[in-house]
Write an enzyme that holds these catalytic residues in place. Structure first.
Site, short mmCIF file in Angstrom:
data_model
loop_
_atom_site.label_atom_id
_atom_site.label_comp_id
_atom_site.label_asym_id
_atom_site.label_seq_id
_atom_site.Cartn_x
_atom_site.Cartn_y
_atom_site.Cartn_z
N GLU A 91 -12.68 4.02 -1.26
CA GLU A 91 -11.95 4.82 -2.24
C GLU A 91 -11.83 4.14 -3.61
O GLU A 91 -12.23 4.71 -4.62
CB GLU A 91 -10.55 5.07 -1.67
CG GLU A 91 -9.86 6.31 -2.17
CD GLU A 91 -8.48 6.42 -1.53
OE1 GLU A 91 -7.50 6.22 -2.25
OE2 GLU A 91 -8.41 6.69 -0.31
N HIS A 113 -10.06 -5.26 -2.41
CA HIS A 113 -8.69 -5.37 -1.91
C HIS A 113 -8.69 -5.77 -0.44
O HIS A 113 -9.42 -5.21 0.36
CB HIS A 113 -7.88 -4.09 -2.12
CG HIS A 113 -8.58 -2.81 -1.73
ND1 HIS A 113 -9.62 -2.27 -2.45
CD2 HIS A 113 -8.37 -1.97 -0.68
CE1 HIS A 113 -10.02 -1.15 -1.88
NE2 HIS A 113 -9.28 -0.95 -0.79
N HIS A 160 -6.68 -5.76 2.88
CA HIS A 160 -5.57 -5.10 3.56
C HIS A 160 -4.93 -6.10 4.52
O HIS A 160 -5.62 -6.70 5.35
CB HIS A 160 -6.05 -3.92 4.41
CG HIS A 160 -6.59 -2.75 3.66
ND1 HIS A 160 -5.81 -1.66 3.32
CD2 HIS A 160 -7.83 -2.47 3.21
CE1 HIS A 160 -6.56 -0.76 2.69
NE2 HIS A 160 -7.79 -1.23 2.61
N ASP A 175 0.86 -1.19 0.00
CA ASP A 175 0.00 0.00 0.00
C ASP A 175 0.90 1.25 0.00
O ASP A 175 1.86 1.33 0.77
CB ASP A 175 -0.90 0.00 1.24
CG ASP A 175 -2.03 1.02 1.14
OD1 ASP A 175 -3.20 0.61 1.23
OD2 ASP A 175 -1.74 2.23 1.00
N ILE A 176 0.59 2.20 -0.85
CA ILE A 176 1.44 3.38 -1.02
C ILE A 176 1.31 4.37 0.14
O ILE A 176 2.19 5.22 0.34
CB ILE A 176 1.12 4.07 -2.39
CG1 ILE A 176 2.34 4.81 -2.92
CG2 ILE A 176 -0.10 4.93 -2.31
CD1 ILE A 176 3.50 3.95 -3.29
P1 5GP Z 1 -9.75 2.18 0.29
O1 5GP Z 1 -10.62 1.86 -0.89
O2 5GP Z 1 -9.34 0.94 1.06
O3 5GP Z 1 -10.31 3.28 1.12
O4 5GP Z 1 -8.38 2.80 -0.29
C1 5GP Z 1 -7.57 2.13 -1.17
C2 5GP Z 1 -6.23 1.77 -0.56
O5 5GP Z 1 -5.34 1.66 -1.66
C3 5GP Z 1 -5.63 2.84 0.38
O6 5GP Z 1 -5.05 2.20 1.51
C4 5GP Z 1 -4.62 3.55 -0.47
O7 5GP Z 1 -3.48 3.98 0.25
C5 5GP Z 1 -4.21 2.46 -1.48
N1 5GP Z 1 -3.88 3.01 -2.79
C6 5GP Z 1 -4.61 3.89 -3.48
N2 5GP Z 1 -4.02 4.17 -4.65
C7 5GP Z 1 -2.88 3.44 -4.69
C8 5GP Z 1 -1.82 3.30 -5.65
O8 5GP Z 1 -1.81 3.91 -6.72
N3 5GP Z 1 -0.82 2.44 -5.34
C9 5GP Z 1 -0.79 1.73 -4.18
N4 5GP Z 1 0.25 0.92 -3.97
N5 5GP Z 1 -1.76 1.84 -3.25
C10 5GP Z 1 -2.79 2.69 -3.51
#
Ligand code: 5GP
Length: 130
Positions: free
Chosen positions: A88, A93, A95, A29-30
Site C-alpha cells: 500500500e 515500514h 510492522h 498503525d491506524i
Molecule cells: P502496507 O503498505 O503495509 O500494506 O500498508 C501500510 C500500513 O500503514 C497499514 O497497516 C495501514 O494501516 C498503515 N497506515 C496507512 N496509512 C496510515 C496513516 O495515515 N497513519 C497510520 N498511523 N498508519 C497508516
C-alpha cells in the site's frame, strides 16, 4: 509527492508517536491487527527494504528492536512479531505486532480502537522505551 509516512514524520498528518531519533520514527498503525501494532520507518523515503543502504537497514533493525522490547514490556502478549510486508504505502515500514494468536499476523484480523485507547497504548509503550 511525499509519501503519507513522510507527511507523518513532518507533522503534516497526526500520528500516535512512540519513538523518534535523527533517522527513524515509530508510531501506532491506524488500522491495527492487535492493540499496540506499531510501524517503524526510516526518515529517508525509500520504497523497498532491499533498496535501503546497509547502515539505514541495520539502523532500522536496531531501532525496531528497541521499540519491540518496549511493546513486549507494555502490552500483554506472547511475543512481538516483526514483518516487512505490504503493497500500500511506498515507504519502508517494519510492522511490530503483539501476538497472542496467529490470526493477528494475517492482516485479515483488525481491531477497532477509540482515540483515547490509541493515546493510552502509545503512552504505555513510550514509558517502556529504554
Ligand atoms: P502496507 O503498505 O503495509 O500494506 O500498508 C501500510 C500500513 O500503514 C497499514 O497497516 C495501514 O494501516 C498503515 N497506515 C496507512 N496509512 C496510515 C496513516 O495515515 N497513519 C497510520 N498511523 N498508519 C497508516
Amino acid at each position: 509527492m511525499p509519501s503519507i509516512f513522510t507527511k507523518i514524520i513532518n507533522r503534516e498528518i497526526p500520528s500516535y508517536k512512540i519513538a523518534e531519533d535523527e533517522d527513524f520514527y515509530a508510531f501506532l498503525d491506524i488500522n491495527p491487527n492487535a492493540k499496540g501494532h506499531t510501524l517503524c520507518i526510516p526518515k529517508k523515503e525509500v520504497d523497498k527494504i532491499m533498496d535501503l543502504d546497509e547502515p539505514t537497514y541495520l539502523g532500522l533493525m536496531a531501532f525496531s528492536r528497541k521499540v519491540g522490547k518496549a511493546i513486549e514490556a507494555a502490552i500483554d502478549c506472547k511475543r512481538v512479531a516483526m514483518t516487512v510486508i505490504g503493497l500500500e504505502v511506498p515507504h519502508v515500514h517494519v510492522h511490530l505486532i503483539p501476538l497472542n494468536e496467529m490470526k493477528e499476523a494475517t492482516f485479515q484480523h483488525k481491531v477497532s480502537l477509540a482515540p483515547e485507547e490509541f493515546s493510552e497504548i502509545a503512552e504505555k509503550i513510550k514509558s517502556k522505551i529504554e
